[in-house]
Design a protein around this motif. Structure first.
Motif, PDB file in Angstrom:
ATOM      1  N   ILE A 131      21.847 -32.813  28.070  1.00 53.04           N
ATOM      2  CA  ILE A 131      22.013 -32.068  26.803  1.00 53.04           C
ATOM      3  C   ILE A 131      20.630 -31.765  26.136  1.00 53.04           C
ATOM      4  CG2 ILE A 131      23.130 -32.121  24.457  1.00 53.04           C
ATOM      5  CD1 ILE A 131      25.465 -33.603  25.422  1.00 53.04           C
ATOM      6  N   ILE A 132      19.806 -32.794  26.136  1.00 55.52           N
ATOM      7  CA  ILE A 132      18.530 -32.811  25.604  1.00 55.52           C
ATOM      8  C   ILE A 132      17.758 -31.679  26.339  1.00 55.52           C
ATOM      9  CG2 ILE A 132      16.612 -34.058  24.988  1.00 55.52           C
ATOM     10  CD1 ILE A 132      18.251 -36.362  24.336  1.00 55.52           C
ATOM     11  N   HIS A 133      17.799 -31.735  27.622  1.00 54.01           N
ATOM     12  CA  HIS A 133      17.051 -31.081  28.396  1.00 54.01           C
ATOM     13  C   HIS A 133      17.407 -29.685  28.499  1.00 54.01           C
ATOM     14  CE1 HIS A 133      15.252 -29.331  32.297  1.00 54.01           C
ATOM     15  NE2 HIS A 133      16.395 -28.900  32.245  1.00 54.01           N
ATOM     16  N   MET A 134      18.760 -29.142  28.224  1.00 55.17           N
ATOM     17  CA  MET A 134      19.087 -27.944  28.145  1.00 55.17           C
ATOM     18  C   MET A 134      18.680 -27.111  26.967  1.00 55.17           C
ATOM     19  SD  MET A 134      21.004 -27.000  30.670  1.00 55.17           S
ATOM     20  CE  MET A 134      21.524 -25.557  30.071  1.00 55.17           C
ATOM     21  N   ARG A 135      18.501 -28.016  25.691  1.00 56.61           N
ATOM     22  CA  ARG A 135      17.779 -27.198  24.649  1.00 56.61           C
ATOM     23  C   ARG A 135      16.252 -26.656  24.856  1.00 56.61           C
ATOM     24  NH1 ARG A 135      19.283 -32.585  21.164  1.00 56.61           N
ATOM     25  NH2 ARG A 135      21.728 -31.935  20.892  1.00 56.61           N
ATOM     26  N   LYS A 136      15.578 -27.034  26.157  1.00 58.75           N
ATOM     27  CA  LYS A 136      14.396 -26.223  26.456  1.00 58.75           C
ATOM     28  C   LYS A 136      14.700 -24.941  26.910  1.00 58.75           C
ATOM     29  CE  LYS A 136      12.169 -30.493  28.074  1.00 58.75           C
ATOM     30  NZ  LYS A 136      11.305 -31.401  29.246  1.00 58.75           N
ATOM     31  N   HIS A 137      15.868 -24.720  27.441  1.00 59.71           N
ATOM     32  CA  HIS A 137      16.283 -23.332  28.152  1.00 59.71           C
ATOM     33  C   HIS A 137      17.076 -22.578  26.963  1.00 59.71           C
ATOM     34  CE1 HIS A 137      15.328 -24.726  31.889  1.00 59.71           C
ATOM     35  NE2 HIS A 137      16.231 -25.505  31.932  1.00 59.71           N
ATOM     36  N   THR A 138      17.874 -23.277  26.005  1.00 61.25           N
ATOM     37  CA  THR A 138      18.403 -22.605  24.998  1.00 61.25           C
ATOM     38  C   THR A 138      17.554 -22.413  23.837  1.00 61.25           C
ATOM     39  OG1 THR A 138      19.440 -24.557  24.015  1.00 61.25           O
ATOM     40  CG2 THR A 138      20.615 -23.319  25.772  1.00 61.25           C
ATOM     41  N   GLY A 139      16.518 -23.180  23.540  1.00 58.96           N
ATOM     42  CA  GLY A 139      15.914 -23.361  22.117  1.00 58.96           C
ATOM     43  C   GLY A 139      16.584 -23.726  21.179  1.00 58.96           C
ATOM     44  N   GLU A 140      17.697 -24.172  21.203  1.00 62.22           N
ATOM     45  CA  GLU A 140      18.495 -24.988  20.220  1.00 62.22           C
ATOM     46  C   GLU A 140      17.673 -26.187  19.563  1.00 62.22           C
ATOM     47  OE1 GLU A 140      22.801 -27.385  19.685  1.00 62.22           O
ATOM     48  OE2 GLU A 140      21.780 -27.008  21.553  1.00 62.22           O
ATOM     49  N   LYS A 141      17.714 -26.303  18.366  1.00 62.69           N
ATOM     50  CA  LYS A 141      16.897 -27.182  17.524  1.00 62.69           C
ATOM     51  C   LYS A 141      17.689 -27.663  16.346  1.00 62.69           C
ATOM     52  CE  LYS A 141      12.328 -25.755  18.675  1.00 62.69           C
ATOM     53  NZ  LYS A 141      10.812 -25.291  17.972  1.00 62.69           N
ATOM     54  N   PRO A 142      18.721 -28.579  16.767  1.00 65.24           N
ATOM     55  CA  PRO A 142      19.910 -29.034  15.868  1.00 65.24           C
ATOM     56  C   PRO A 142      19.557 -29.907  14.729  1.00 65.24           C
ATOM     57  CG  PRO A 142      20.059 -30.167  17.695  1.00 65.24           C
ATOM     58  CD  PRO A 142      19.119 -29.269  18.071  1.00 65.24           C
ATOM     59  N   PHE A 143      18.117 -30.443  14.770  1.00 65.29           N
ATOM     60  CA  PHE A 143      17.928 -31.398  13.928  1.00 65.29           C
ATOM     61  C   PHE A 143      16.810 -30.660  12.594  1.00 65.29           C
ATOM     62  CE2 PHE A 143      19.046 -33.610  17.648  1.00 65.29           C
ATOM     63  CZ  PHE A 143      20.043 -34.492  17.286  1.00 65.29           C
ATOM     64  N   VAL A 144      17.109 -30.785  11.553  1.00 66.54           N
ATOM     65  CA  VAL A 144      16.377 -30.099  10.578  1.00 66.54           C
ATOM     66  C   VAL A 144      15.991 -30.983   9.455  1.00 66.54           C
ATOM     67  CG1 VAL A 144      16.423 -28.057   8.895  1.00 66.54           C
ATOM     68  CG2 VAL A 144      17.968 -28.019  11.033  1.00 66.54           C
ATOM     69  N   CYS A 145      14.783 -30.700   9.122  1.00 69.46           N
ATOM     70  CA  CYS A 145      13.943 -31.534   7.954  1.00 69.46           C
ATOM     71  C   CYS A 145      14.404 -30.875   6.760  1.00 69.46           C
ATOM     72  CB  CYS A 145      12.602 -31.249   8.208  1.00 69.46           C
ATOM     73  SG  CYS A 145      11.516 -32.281   6.853  1.00 69.46           S
ATOM     74  N   GLN A 146      14.947 -31.753   5.729  1.00 73.74           N
ATOM     75  CA  GLN A 146      15.686 -31.126   4.713  1.00 73.74           C
ATOM     76  C   GLN A 146      14.333 -30.996   3.599  1.00 73.74           C
ATOM     77  OE1 GLN A 146      18.695 -30.753   4.190  1.00 73.74           O
ATOM     78  NE2 GLN A 146      18.792 -31.084   6.495  1.00 73.74           N
ATOM     79  N   ILE A 147      13.180 -31.275   3.865  1.00 74.68           N
ATOM     80  CA  ILE A 147      12.106 -31.062   2.911  1.00 74.68           C
ATOM     81  C   ILE A 147      11.553 -29.665   3.122  1.00 74.68           C
ATOM     82  CG2 ILE A 147       9.889 -32.003   2.209  1.00 74.68           C
ATOM     83  CD1 ILE A 147      11.045 -35.039   2.666  1.00 74.68           C
ATOM     84  N   CYS A 148      10.944 -29.687   4.390  1.00 74.03           N
ATOM     85  CA  CYS A 148      10.195 -28.296   4.822  1.00 74.03           C
ATOM     86  C   CYS A 148      11.017 -27.443   5.697  1.00 74.03           C
ATOM     87  CB  CYS A 148       8.970 -28.580   5.489  1.00 74.03           C
ATOM     88  SG  CYS A 148       9.024 -29.689   6.842  1.00 74.03           S
TER      89      CYS A 148
END
Length: 245
Positions: A15-32
């Motif tokens: 799942i983590i590896h596939m994000r390199k292909h999809t560009g998915e970044k589900p974890f968002v910093c609430q400050i910046c």
């Protein structure tokens, strides 16, 4: 993986590896609002905002936000141990990653390419800095001086110049800083520790960042480039001042 030759042991790794292909970044910093593909990357990033440095040196008061930072620091206690040697010059280094970067000065290799304008860079950090040129610089604006920032966190830090807020307090004196890095640098003035030594001259400094900047006096490296007139400078602050001219 159906898109490349990667193979892994656990489904979570896939799942983590596939994000390199999809560009998915589900974890968002609430400050910046920075986004990350892995939760651990977000956790490490948050320490820039909180000032947390959980990795402690058992030989001095140094503490790091990431394990790699501590591992690199520990080598300063055995300052003569520089196992990585360049075959093309007298350079010696502590870590293999430093050696790889240094070698590119001789080979001219620039493996990090901008997907927008195809500019190429020898370091990932230089590419990251360059990418800000393509961002919407008007996304975050200071209501007081109308200065614009590409990241919300940069605006937050900038606002302290107007408010005078200095949330990072020294527990040994009255010093307070607007940024956690400034406090970390200040704390070492209480110990007189200067673990970072130049191999070319007698200079010693408090932080590795200071050493990197100092070494540029010897190497002539000027990594910060003005996108308007192509002037190059040794320090990011110098580029910032130049851009206001």
């Amino acid at each position: 993986c159906d898109m490349c030759d990667w193979r892994g042991i656990a489904r979570q790794s896939l799942i983590i590896h596939m994000r390199k292909h999809t560009g998915e970044k589900p974890f968002v910093c609430q400050i910046c609002d920075n986004k990350f593909s892995q939760k651990g990357h977000l956790t490490a990033h948050m320490r820039k905002h909180t000032g947390e440095r959980p990795y402690k040196c058992d030989k001095c008061d140094y503490a790091a936000a990431q394990r790699d930072g501590l591992n690199k620091h520990l080598m300063t206690h055995t300052i003569n141990e520089r196992p990585f040697k360049c075959d093309m010059c007298d350079w010696r280094g502590i870590m293999n990653s430093e050696f790889v970067i240094h070698t590119r000065k001789h080979t001219g290799e620039k493996p990090f390419a901008c997907e927008i304008c195809n500019n190429k860079f020898s370091r990932r950090g230089h590419l990251t800095q360059h990418l800000y040129v393509h961002e919407d610089v008007g996304k975050f604006m200071c209501d007081i001086c109308d200065k614009h920032f590409s990241l919300k966190g940069n605006l937050t830090v900038h606002m302290r110049a107007h408010t005078g807020e200095r949330p990072y307090k020294c527990d040994k004196c009255d010093y307070a800083a607007a940024q956690s890095d400034s406090l970390t640098k200040h704390l070492q003035t209480h110990t007189n520790e200067r673990p970072c030594k130049c191999d070319t001259c007698d200079w010693r400094g408090i932080t590795n960042a200071m050493l990197v900047i100092h070494i540029r006096k010897h190497t002539g490296e000027r990594p910060f480039v003005c996108e308007i007139c192509t002037k190059t400078v040794t320090k990011r602050d110098n580029l910032t001042r130049h851009m206001t001219v």
